[in-house]
Design an enzyme around this catalytic site. Structure first.
Site, mmCIF file in Angstrom:
data_model
loop_
_atom_site.group_PDB
_atom_site.id
_atom_site.type_symbol
_atom_site.label_atom_id
_atom_site.label_comp_id
_atom_site.label_asym_id
_atom_site.label_seq_id
_atom_site.Cartn_x
_atom_site.Cartn_y
_atom_site.Cartn_z
ATOM 1 N N CYS A 276 0.810 -1.228 0.000
ATOM 2 C CA CYS A 276 0.000 0.000 0.000
ATOM 3 C C CYS A 276 0.842 1.276 0.000
ATOM 4 O O CYS A 276 0.624 2.176 -0.815
ATOM 5 C CB CYS A 276 -0.988 -0.012 1.169
ATOM 6 S SG CYS A 276 -0.252 0.093 2.821
ATOM 7 N N HIS A 324 -2.696 1.301 6.957
ATOM 8 C CA HIS A 324 -3.020 1.224 5.527
ATOM 9 C C HIS A 324 -3.140 2.642 4.961
ATOM 10 O O HIS A 324 -3.521 3.572 5.676
ATOM 11 C CB HIS A 324 -4.331 0.462 5.313
ATOM 12 C CG HIS A 324 -4.606 0.155 3.866
ATOM 13 N ND1 HIS A 324 -3.829 -0.722 3.129
ATOM 14 C CD2 HIS A 324 -5.560 0.622 3.009
ATOM 15 C CE1 HIS A 324 -4.304 -0.795 1.894
ATOM 16 N NE2 HIS A 324 -5.348 0.016 1.785
ATOM 17 N N HIS A 336 -5.740 1.884 -4.411
ATOM 18 C CA HIS A 336 -4.837 1.356 -3.387
ATOM 19 C C HIS A 336 -4.434 -0.081 -3.714
ATOM 20 O O HIS A 336 -5.026 -0.731 -4.586
ATOM 21 C CB HIS A 336 -5.494 1.425 -1.997
ATOM 22 C CG HIS A 336 -6.635 0.458 -1.809
ATOM 23 N ND1 HIS A 336 -6.909 -0.155 -0.605
ATOM 24 C CD2 HIS A 336 -7.587 0.002 -2.664
ATOM 25 C CE1 HIS A 336 -7.973 -0.941 -0.726
ATOM 26 N NE2 HIS A 336 -8.409 -0.859 -1.954
#
Length: 362
Positions: A276, A324, A336
């Protein structure tokens, strides 16, 4: 139409289509039609198909395992980044030590030459040398030069002392950096073990499901994301968000959306795969703005902005531990790299718990 606008429009269309699918009436999963059990017909083995409730438990367990893997991935990336920095610092210190040693050797040669010159000048007291001199004026001029030489020698010795102290400090600093480097290598190894452990546990759990159960589980995951996104949009937040992307922001968005379809891989920064924060950091590097490597450091170091003020290219940080990160595209969508087993994709910005928003080019 510019590339940034096309990307945002595409994102909106994809998100709208996804929402339309998820908004359809719930799919009913009928139980398999039982086979009649007449005479001579073998009794079928009872099915062990998991109920929706059981699958929901599995979904939450998988979310927890992949979340823990993401936390460990951030720890791995942080240790890797620090180790790289420390290695560079050790190289710089080594250069300074070599440079300082050469300077010290040069100063020692000069000091030795000064000492030999003073020895050849004799050891008589200055007043005796003046009395024996045929030309007192010439002697006094020479004496002045001697005093200048003595001052120069003292300065030379002082410089030698400073250089020696610098070398000792460089050696201490290098030793400290080596210890930190080893500690970060150990931290990276531990994080790698934790990542492997969590992902293996998740894969094992998924492998125990039948094909139909995995399909139902995927539906549950989609429904959970849709429910969260719907709740976020229902707050009216999207009507307040109308920021326009900056020039670098458009470049970052283009880079990130160009990676759609590439696989997630922990610790990866492209170009074939990403995690990520690897995706978001590389997108902004391409846009000419270096940012921290991990989602936690991005949250700590980058300028924070209110959700209502966010614009395409901003980074949305998720979960209380900032484990994240995704890039905002506009129209309530993000791009993402979700987790192992998935690919870089577009999703709803509110599909996960938002911690906050940061702006790399504030």
């Amino acid at each position: 139409m510019g590339s940034g606008k096309r990307s945002l429009t595409t994102a909106a269309i994809v998100l709208a289509c996804a929402c339309a699918v998820l908004a359809a009436p719930g799919v009913a999963y009928a139980s398999p039609t039982p086979t009649p059990t007449g005479a001579g017909t073998p009794t079928p083995t009872p099915t062990t198909t998991k109920s929706s409730k059981d699958l929901e438990v599995v979904r939450k367990k998988l979310d927890a395992l992949y979340h823990d893997a993401a936390v460990a991935t951030d720890a791995y990336n942080a240790a890797e980044e620090k180790a790289t920095q420390q290695s560079a610092e050790i190289v710089d210190l080594a250069r300074e030590i070599v440079k300082g040693q050469a300077e010290l050797d040069k100063l020692k040669d000069l000091a030795g030459a000064a000492a030999r010159s003073q020895y050849r000048g004799g050891g008589l007291p200055p007043e005796v040398q003046l009395w024996l001199s045929d030309n007192p004026h010439e002697y006094l001029a020479g004496a002045d030069r001697v005093r200048q030489g003595e001052h120069a020698t003292k300065g030379l010795l002082a410089e030698m002392t400073r250089t020696q102290q610098d070398l000792e400090q460089y050696a201490k600093d290098a030793s400290t950096q080596w210890k930190k480097l080893e500690a970060n290598r150990e931290a990276k190894a531990e994080a790698q073990k934790e990542i492997t452990k969590q992902i293996s546990a998740a894969e094992k759990l998924e492998s125990q499901l039948e094909k139909a159960e995995r399909e139902r589980l995927a539906k549950l995951q989609e429904e959970a994301a849709y429910k969260a996104q719907t709740a976020w949009l229902s707050s009216g937040v999207l009507s307040e968000i109308n920021g326009k992307a900056s020039g670098p922001g458009k470049e970052a968005v283009k880079y990130a959306t160009d990676q759609i379809g590439k696989p997630y891989e922990w610790g990866a920064e492209g170009p074939k795969s990403y995690d990520c924060s690897g995706l978001t950091s590389q997108a902004w590097v391409t846009a000419g703005q270096g940012i921290p490597r991990t989602s936690q450091e991005q949250w700590k170091q980058l300028t924070r902005v209110d959700i209502k003020d966010m614009r395409p290219g901003d980074l949305i940080i998720y979960f209380d531990d900032a484990s994240h990160v995704a890039m905002y595209l506009g129209d309530g969508a993000i791009v993402h790299a979700p987790r192992p087993g998935r690919t870089v994709t577009i999703a709803g910005a509110g599909s996960m718990p938002i911690l906050g928003v940061v702006r790399p080019d504030a």
